[in-house]
Design a protein around this motif. Structure first.
Motif, PDB file in Angstrom:
ATOM      1  N   ALA A  40      47.287  13.845  35.191  1.00 36.07           N
ATOM      2  CA  ALA A  40      48.660  13.724  34.715  1.00 36.07           C
ATOM      3  C   ALA A  40      49.159  15.060  34.159  1.00 36.07           C
ATOM      4  CB  ALA A  40      48.754  12.638  33.645  1.00 36.07           C
ATOM      5  N   CYS A  41      48.312  15.770  33.433  1.00 31.19           N
ATOM      6  CA  CYS A  41      48.686  17.085  32.895  1.00 31.19           C
ATOM      7  C   CYS A  41      48.940  18.071  34.017  1.00 31.19           C
ATOM      8  CB  CYS A  41      47.592  17.618  31.971  1.00 31.19           C
ATOM      9  SG  CYS A  41      47.490  16.772  30.401  1.00 31.19           S
ATOM     10  N   ARG A  42      48.077  18.070  35.016  1.00 39.29           N
ATOM     11  CA  ARG A  42      48.264  18.988  36.146  1.00 39.29           C
ATOM     12  C   ARG A  42      49.563  18.675  36.884  1.00 39.29           C
ATOM     13  NH1 ARG A  42      44.701  22.862  36.739  1.00 39.29           N
ATOM     14  NH2 ARG A  42      42.581  22.504  36.022  1.00 39.29           N
ATOM     15  N   ALA A  43      49.894  17.399  37.036  1.00 37.39           N
ATOM     16  CA  ALA A  43      51.144  17.032  37.701  1.00 37.39           C
ATOM     17  C   ALA A  43      52.348  17.518  36.887  1.00 37.39           C
ATOM     18  CB  ALA A  43      51.207  15.518  37.902  1.00 37.39           C
ATOM     19  N   ALA A  44      52.295  17.359  35.574  1.00 40.11           N
ATOM     20  CA  ALA A  44      53.392  17.817  34.722  1.00 40.11           C
ATOM     21  C   ALA A  44      53.520  19.334  34.771  1.00 40.11           C
ATOM     22  CB  ALA A  44      53.167  17.349  33.281  1.00 40.11           C
ATOM     23  N   LEU A  45      52.390  20.049  34.721  1.00 45.67           N
ATOM     24  CA  LEU A  45      52.427  21.503  34.783  1.00 45.67           C
ATOM     25  C   LEU A  45      52.914  21.993  36.146  1.00 45.67           C
ATOM     26  CD1 LEU A  45      49.159  22.387  32.850  1.00 45.67           C
ATOM     27  CD2 LEU A  45      51.504  22.642  32.063  1.00 45.67           C
ATOM     28  N   HIS A  46      52.603  21.240  37.193  1.00 45.89           N
ATOM     29  CA  HIS A  46      53.096  21.597  38.528  1.00 45.89           C
ATOM     30  C   HIS A  46      54.631  21.494  38.578  1.00 45.89           C
ATOM     31  CE1 HIS A  46      52.951  22.229  42.822  1.00 45.89           C
ATOM     32  NE2 HIS A  46      53.695  21.149  42.995  1.00 45.89           N
ATOM     33  N   MET A  47      55.186  20.468  37.944  1.00 44.81           N
ATOM     34  CA  MET A  47      56.654  20.332  37.901  1.00 44.81           C
ATOM     35  C   MET A  47      57.277  21.471  37.096  1.00 44.81           C
ATOM     36  SD  MET A  47      57.476  16.250  37.679  1.00 44.81           S
ATOM     37  CE  MET A  47      56.776  16.049  36.068  1.00 44.81           C
ATOM     38  N   ILE A  48      56.644  21.848  35.988  1.00 47.70           N
ATOM     39  CA  ILE A  48      57.156  22.960  35.180  1.00 47.70           C
ATOM     40  C   ILE A  48      57.083  24.255  35.984  1.00 47.70           C
ATOM     41  CG2 ILE A  48      56.763  24.327  33.097  1.00 47.70           C
ATOM     42  CD1 ILE A  48      55.721  21.707  31.794  1.00 47.70           C
ATOM     43  N   ARG A  49      55.980  24.457  36.690  1.00 46.88           N
ATOM     44  CA  ARG A  49      55.832  25.657  37.529  1.00 46.88           C
ATOM     45  C   ARG A  49      56.934  25.706  38.587  1.00 46.88           C
ATOM     46  NH1 ARG A  49      52.627  29.604  39.563  1.00 46.88           N
ATOM     47  NH2 ARG A  49      51.031  29.416  37.984  1.00 46.88           N
ATOM     48  N   ALA A  50      57.189  24.592  39.248  1.00 44.98           N
ATOM     49  CA  ALA A  50      58.226  24.555  40.280  1.00 44.98           C
ATOM     50  C   ALA A  50      59.601  24.878  39.687  1.00 44.98           C
ATOM     51  CB  ALA A  50      58.238  23.186  40.957  1.00 44.98           C
ATOM     52  N   THR A  51      59.873  24.374  38.493  1.00 45.39           N
ATOM     53  CA  THR A  51      61.148  24.657  37.829  1.00 45.39           C
ATOM     54  C   THR A  51      61.272  26.134  37.475  1.00 45.39           C
ATOM     55  OG1 THR A  51      61.156  22.414  36.930  1.00 45.39           O
ATOM     56  CG2 THR A  51      62.632  24.000  35.898  1.00 45.39           C
ATOM     57  N   ILE A  52      60.202  26.714  36.944  1.00 47.43           N
ATOM     58  CA  ILE A  52      60.220  28.138  36.607  1.00 47.43           C
ATOM     59  C   ILE A  52      60.429  28.971  37.872  1.00 47.43           C
ATOM     60  CG2 ILE A  52      58.804  30.055  35.764  1.00 47.43           C
ATOM     61  CD1 ILE A  52      57.612  28.106  33.729  1.00 47.43           C
ATOM     62  N   GLU A  53      59.725  28.628  38.941  1.00 44.24           N
ATOM     63  CA  GLU A  53      59.870  29.379  40.187  1.00 44.24           C
ATOM     64  C   GLU A  53      61.286  29.288  40.737  1.00 44.24           C
ATOM     65  OE1 GLU A  53      56.801  27.693  42.616  1.00 44.24           O
ATOM     66  OE2 GLU A  53      55.265  29.039  41.834  1.00 44.24           O
ATOM     67  N   GLU A  54      61.941  28.158  40.526  1.00 45.75           N
ATOM     68  CA  GLU A  54      63.283  27.968  41.067  1.00 45.75           C
ATOM     69  C   GLU A  54      64.361  28.641  40.220  1.00 45.75           C
ATOM     70  OE1 GLU A  54      66.275  24.317  42.329  1.00 45.75           O
ATOM     71  OE2 GLU A  54      64.138  23.929  42.044  1.00 45.75           O
ATOM     72  N   TYR A  55      64.256  28.570  38.899  1.00 46.47           N
ATOM     73  CA  TYR A  55      65.362  28.992  38.041  1.00 46.47           C
ATOM     74  C   TYR A  55      65.140  30.306  37.287  1.00 46.47           C
ATOM     75  CZ  TYR A  55      67.307  24.407  38.918  1.00 46.47           C
ATOM     76  OH  TYR A  55      67.822  23.307  39.523  1.00 46.47           O
ATOM     77  N   CYS A  56      63.918  30.753  37.132  1.00 48.24           N
ATOM     78  CA  CYS A  56      63.657  31.966  36.355  1.00 48.24           C
ATOM     79  C   CYS A  56      63.665  33.187  37.259  1.00 48.24           C
ATOM     80  CB  CYS A  56      62.328  31.838  35.616  1.00 48.24           C
ATOM     81  SG  CYS A  56      62.357  30.571  34.350  1.00 48.24           S
ATOM     82  N   LEU A  82      52.264  29.521  32.016  1.00 44.94           N
ATOM     83  CA  LEU A  82      53.652  29.044  32.082  1.00 44.94           C
ATOM     84  C   LEU A  82      54.424  29.440  30.830  1.00 44.94           C
ATOM     85  CD1 LEU A  82      53.092  25.494  33.623  1.00 44.94           C
ATOM     86  CD2 LEU A  82      53.895  27.557  34.777  1.00 44.94           C
ATOM     87  N   SER A  83      53.778  29.366  29.671  1.00 46.45           N
ATOM     88  CA  SER A  83      54.464  29.753  28.438  1.00 46.45           C
ATOM     89  C   SER A  83      54.754  31.248  28.424  1.00 46.45           C
ATOM     90  CB  SER A  83      53.657  29.337  27.209  1.00 46.45           C
ATOM     91  OG  SER A  83      52.440  30.042  27.156  1.00 46.45           O
ATOM     92  N   VAL A  84      53.856  32.067  28.973  1.00 44.85           N
ATOM     93  CA  VAL A  84      54.102  33.508  29.073  1.00 44.85           C
ATOM     94  C   VAL A  84      55.311  33.760  29.963  1.00 44.85           C
ATOM     95  CG1 VAL A  84      53.147  35.651  30.039  1.00 44.85           C
ATOM     96  CG2 VAL A  84      51.739  34.208  28.576  1.00 44.85           C
ATOM     97  N   ALA A  85      55.434  33.016  31.051  1.00 46.76           N
ATOM     98  CA  ALA A  85      56.579  33.169  31.952  1.00 46.76           C
ATOM     99  C   ALA A  85      57.882  32.765  31.272  1.00 46.76           C
ATOM    100  CB  ALA A  85      56.365  32.340  33.216  1.00 46.76           C
ATOM    101  N   ILE A  86      57.851  31.720  30.472  1.00 45.17           N
ATOM    102  CA  ILE A  86      59.057  31.279  29.764  1.00 45.17           C
ATOM    103  C   ILE A  86      59.484  32.330  28.752  1.00 45.17           C
ATOM    104  CG2 ILE A  86      59.965  29.555  28.163  1.00 45.17           C
ATOM    105  CD1 ILE A  86      58.190  27.499  29.693  1.00 45.17           C
ATOM    106  N   VAL A  87      58.532  32.881  28.007  1.00 46.24           N
ATOM    107  CA  VAL A  87      58.854  33.919  27.026  1.00 46.24           C
ATOM    108  C   VAL A  87      59.412  35.154  27.726  1.00 46.24           C
ATOM    109  CG1 VAL A  87      57.827  35.511  25.345  1.00 46.24           C
ATOM    110  CG2 VAL A  87      57.242  33.088  25.287  1.00 46.24           C
ATOM    111  N   ALA A  88      58.826  35.541  28.859  1.00 46.58           N
ATOM    112  CA  ALA A  88      59.320  36.695  29.604  1.00 46.58           C
ATOM    113  C   ALA A  88      60.742  36.456  30.091  1.00 46.58           C
ATOM    114  CB  ALA A  88      58.395  36.998  30.780  1.00 46.58           C
ATOM    115  N   THR A  89      61.049  35.238  30.501  1.00 45.11           N
ATOM    116  CA  THR A  89      62.406  34.914  30.940  1.00 45.11           C
ATOM    117  C   THR A  89      63.384  35.020  29.784  1.00 45.11           C
ATOM    118  OG1 THR A  89      61.547  33.442  32.640  1.00 45.11           O
ATOM    119  CG2 THR A  89      63.833  33.113  31.977  1.00 45.11           C
TER     120      THR A  89
END
Length: 108
Positions: A40-56, A82-89
């Motif tokens: 379940a965690c991996r699925a949630a992180l995969h959705m977050i990754r896809a969102t970051i790849e699309e919008y950041c 993922l958190s490092v990518a969000i902070v960089a954005t």
């Protein structure tokens, strides 16, 4: 009310058997619970990754292979990347460094 002393050895025998049986069952249940949670965690992180790849902005997020090599293969390692990518954005899109235009001199 009197407590029978002869029932205690049977109780001890049940407790003794439980010491060997229950931890094994609990470890199996715990293992299944951890596996389901990890999926379940991996699925949630995969959705977050896809969102970051699309919008950041491009380049803020490492690929999954880079994450495995730099941070590690666990769920927490992926979350850290993922958190490092969000902070960089946020740092890239920050308006704090942008100079503000001068205030208008029109008086009302």
């Amino acid at each position: 009310m009197k407590v029978r002393r002869n029932s205690q050895p049977q109780h001890n025998a049940i407790q003794g058997a439980g010491r060997y049986l229950i931890p094994e069952h609990f470890s199996k249940i715990e293992c299944l619970f951890v596996m389901e949670n990890e999926l379940a965690c991996r699925a949630a992180l995969h959705m977050i990754r896809a969102t970051i790849e699309e919008y950041c902005p491009p380049g803020v997020l490492m690929s999954e292979e880079q994450v495995n090599g730099h941070f590690g293969p666990t769920v927490l390692d992926e979350a850290e990347a993922l958190s490092v990518a969000i902070v960089a954005t946020v740092e890239r899109l920050s308006f704090n460094d942008t100079p503000k235009p001068p205030a208008s001199s029109i008086k009302s």
